[in-house]
Design a protein around this motif. Structure first.
Motif, short mmCIF file in Angstrom:
data_model
loop_
_atom_site.label_atom_id
_atom_site.label_comp_id
_atom_site.label_asym_id
_atom_site.label_seq_id
_atom_site.Cartn_x
_atom_site.Cartn_y
_atom_site.Cartn_z
N ALA A 1 16.73 16.65 24.50
CA ALA A 1 17.48 15.36 24.59
C ALA A 1 16.22 14.31 23.62
N ALA A 2 14.87 14.66 23.54
CA ALA A 2 14.03 13.77 23.11
C ALA A 2 14.12 14.15 21.15
N LYS A 3 15.92 13.49 20.52
CA LYS A 3 15.91 13.88 19.00
C LYS A 3 14.31 13.19 18.87
N ASP A 4 14.46 11.96 19.29
CA ASP A 4 13.46 11.87 17.61
C ASP A 4 11.81 11.74 18.14
N ALA A 5 11.46 12.93 18.83
CA ALA A 5 9.71 13.30 19.60
C ALA A 5 9.11 13.50 17.95
N GLY A 6 7.81 13.45 18.44
CA GLY A 6 7.21 13.30 17.00
C GLY A 6 7.33 12.37 15.45
N ASP A 7 8.69 12.24 15.32
CA ASP A 7 9.30 10.77 14.43
C ASP A 7 8.15 9.84 14.51
N LEU A 8 7.54 9.54 13.55
CA LEU A 8 7.07 7.70 13.23
C LEU A 8 7.21 7.21 12.35
N GLY A 9 8.25 7.92 11.43
CA GLY A 9 8.40 6.88 9.92
C GLY A 9 7.39 6.81 8.82
N PRO B 1 0.70 -1.10 0.17
CA PRO B 1 -0.06 -0.17 0.08
C PRO B 1 0.71 1.23 -0.06
N ARG B 2 0.35 2.07 0.25
CA ARG B 2 0.97 3.49 -0.46
C ARG B 2 1.77 3.84 1.52
N GLN B 3 2.82 4.37 1.52
CA GLN B 3 3.47 5.06 2.68
C GLN B 3 3.37 6.04 2.59
N PHE B 4 3.31 7.07 3.79
CA PHE B 4 3.48 8.05 4.79
C PHE B 4 4.75 8.08 5.62
N GLN B 5 4.95 8.98 5.21
CA GLN B 5 6.52 9.53 6.00
C GLN B 5 6.12 11.06 6.57
N LEU B 6 5.41 10.48 8.48
CA LEU B 6 5.21 11.48 9.16
C LEU B 6 5.65 11.80 10.41
N SER B 7 5.33 12.74 10.91
CA SER B 7 5.81 13.69 12.55
C SER B 7 4.04 14.22 12.88
N GLN B 8 4.78 14.17 13.72
CA GLN B 8 3.64 14.93 14.55
C GLN B 8 4.05 15.08 16.04
N ILE B 9 2.55 16.29 16.37
CA ILE B 9 2.57 16.60 17.34
C ILE B 9 1.81 15.97 18.26
N ALA C 1 8.76 28.38 11.40
CA ALA C 1 8.88 27.25 12.57
C ALA C 1 9.43 25.67 12.00
N ASP C 2 10.67 25.37 13.41
CA ASP C 2 10.90 24.42 12.94
C ASP C 2 9.81 23.08 13.70
N PHE C 3 9.00 22.13 13.19
CA PHE C 3 8.36 21.30 13.10
C PHE C 3 8.76 20.53 14.90
N ALA C 4 10.03 19.70 13.87
CA ALA C 4 10.84 18.84 15.45
C ALA C 4 10.89 19.70 16.55
N ALA C 5 11.37 20.94 16.28
CA ALA C 5 12.36 21.52 17.48
C ALA C 5 10.66 21.63 18.90
N ILE C 6 9.70 21.94 17.83
CA ILE C 6 8.17 22.15 18.97
C ILE C 6 7.46 20.85 19.41
N ALA C 7 7.50 19.86 18.91
CA ALA C 7 7.54 18.53 18.67
C ALA C 7 8.32 18.55 20.15
N ARG C 8 9.59 18.51 20.19
CA ARG C 8 10.54 18.21 20.91
C ARG C 8 9.83 19.18 22.60
N GLY C 9 9.67 20.43 22.15
CA GLY C 9 9.31 21.05 23.13
C GLY C 9 10.33 21.50 24.70
N ASP C 10 10.21 21.56 25.41
CA ASP C 10 11.61 21.77 26.27
C ASP C 10 12.61 20.66 26.76
N ASN C 11 12.21 19.32 25.48
CA ASN C 11 13.14 18.20 26.76
C ASN C 11 14.01 17.86 25.25
#
Length: 348
Positions: free
Chosen positions: A242-250, A190-198, A230-240
């Motif tokens: 150290a959470a380099k993969d925060a928001g990354d769903l692959g 099936p079709r695949q999507f590379q996603l990140s989320q907050i 705006a940096d989506f990944a940085a906003i997903a990490r918030g104050d953390n």
């Protein structure tokens, strides 16, 4: 802010069991397997009658000592692991791996960490066995009877495996190609999507204070996302930080995304962000990073798994044929009246 899964519970897709490992690369273990595709038939070997002397010798169970005779001391360089006085040698481990099913051996080859877990399990089993034998626990009449039944079951199973193993050259290249072509549609990726989320937690059963807090956090996130650069990944990490993969769903298969989110994702352009999506667990803001079009996996891609599945199906067929022929040669006779009496007595 934390991440939460957006995948929906998987349902049976009605495809062959062999295809289950191909159509859902994300969390494939959760898929429900359906019956495998029919394979090309091959002659089934019938059991040959044994001479009476051989049959009697095969039927007589050999004694099975629980505690094996002491083994020669293992050379230090051959020891893989040790706990207390218990060693696991390289030969022990080779024997363990050789006894595994082909799928399990393939899994060990792909993930060396699983081999370490297997060694730990072997050590634990050895320790338990030593303690049980030292206490003569295995010599209790009830336990000895269970062990004998287990031994008989193991002998039967191993023998059935020996008479139902397909030839090493099965399936042939022609058979393999025919099975692949007959089930080509089942190998559609099936079709695949590379996603990140907050994700902002806001449980449906939460109180008003928690709901107001989540809404305030959502407004803050949206304000940051609308800011220039705006940096989506940085906003997903918030104050953390150290959470380099925060928001990354692959990469997530289209069929595994919850319908409420899939409808939003399919309308997004590459590198664009969705509006907040409210689900029972909270708010989801999705970013589409990339998309992979649907395609059909080629025979070389699915070859190994397909061979395993075809051989497994043939083995099951040979086993059923062997048992049917054996029972035909030696028809069982049941005393139905005695059986009924036995059941009646057990109910009292």
């Amino acid at each position: 802010m934390t991440t939460a899964t957006i995948a929906k519970p998987l349902r049976s897709i009605g495809l062959a069991a062999v295809v289950a490992t191909f159509v859902a690369p994300i969390d494939a273990s959760a898929q429900t397997q359906a019956p495998a595709p029919r394979t090309v038939q091959a002659p089934v070997r019938k059991p040959q009658p044994q001479p009476a002397a051989q049959a009697q010798a095969a039927a007589a169970p050999a004694p099975a000592p629980v505690a094996a005779a002491p083994k020669p001391a293992t050379a230090p360089e051959n020891v893989i692991a040790r706990v207390g006085e218990t060693n696991i040698s390289a030969d022990d481990l080779r024997s363990y791996v050789a006894a595994l099913a082909p799928r399990e051996q393939a899994a060990l080859a792909k993930d060396p960490a699983m081999l370490s877990q297997a060694v730990r399990l072997l050590l634990a089993n050895r320790l338990v066995l030593q303690e049980a034998v030292a206490k003569k626990w295995d010599q209790q009449p009830a336990i000895a009877a269970q062990l004998e039944r287990a031994r008989e079951g193991a002998v039967v199973e191993l023998y059935l495996q020996s008479v139902s193993t397909p030839p090493t050259n099965f399936p042939s290249e022609d058979d393999l190609q025919k099975v692949y072509e007959a089930n080509r549609a089942a190998f559609l990726m099936p079709r695949q999507f590379q996603l990140s989320q907050i994700f902002i937690a806001a449980p449906k059963e939460g109180d008003k204070a928690a709901e107001d807090k989540a809404r305030q956090e959502l407004d803050d996130v949206q304000r940051k996302l609308k800011a220039p650069g705006a940096d989506f990944a940085a906003i997903a990490r918030g104050d953390n930080n150290a959470a380099k993969d925060a928001g990354d769903l692959g990469w997530v298969a289209e069929t595994q995304i919850r319908p409420e989110i899939r409808s939003q994702v399919m309308g997004l352009a590459k590198n664009s962000v969705s509006e907040p999506i409210k689900l029972d667990d909270g708010w989801h803001i999705i970013k589409l990073i990339d998309t992979k079009a649907s395609y059909t996996r080629t025979l070389p891609e699915v070859r190994d798994q397909l061979v395993l599945q075809i051989r497994s199906e043939r083995s099951n067929m040979m086993r059923r044929a062997y048992l049917a022929e054996l029972l035909k040669q030696h028809p069982p006779v049941l005393n139905e009246l005695a059986l009924s009496s036995l059941l009646d007595a057990s109910k009292k």
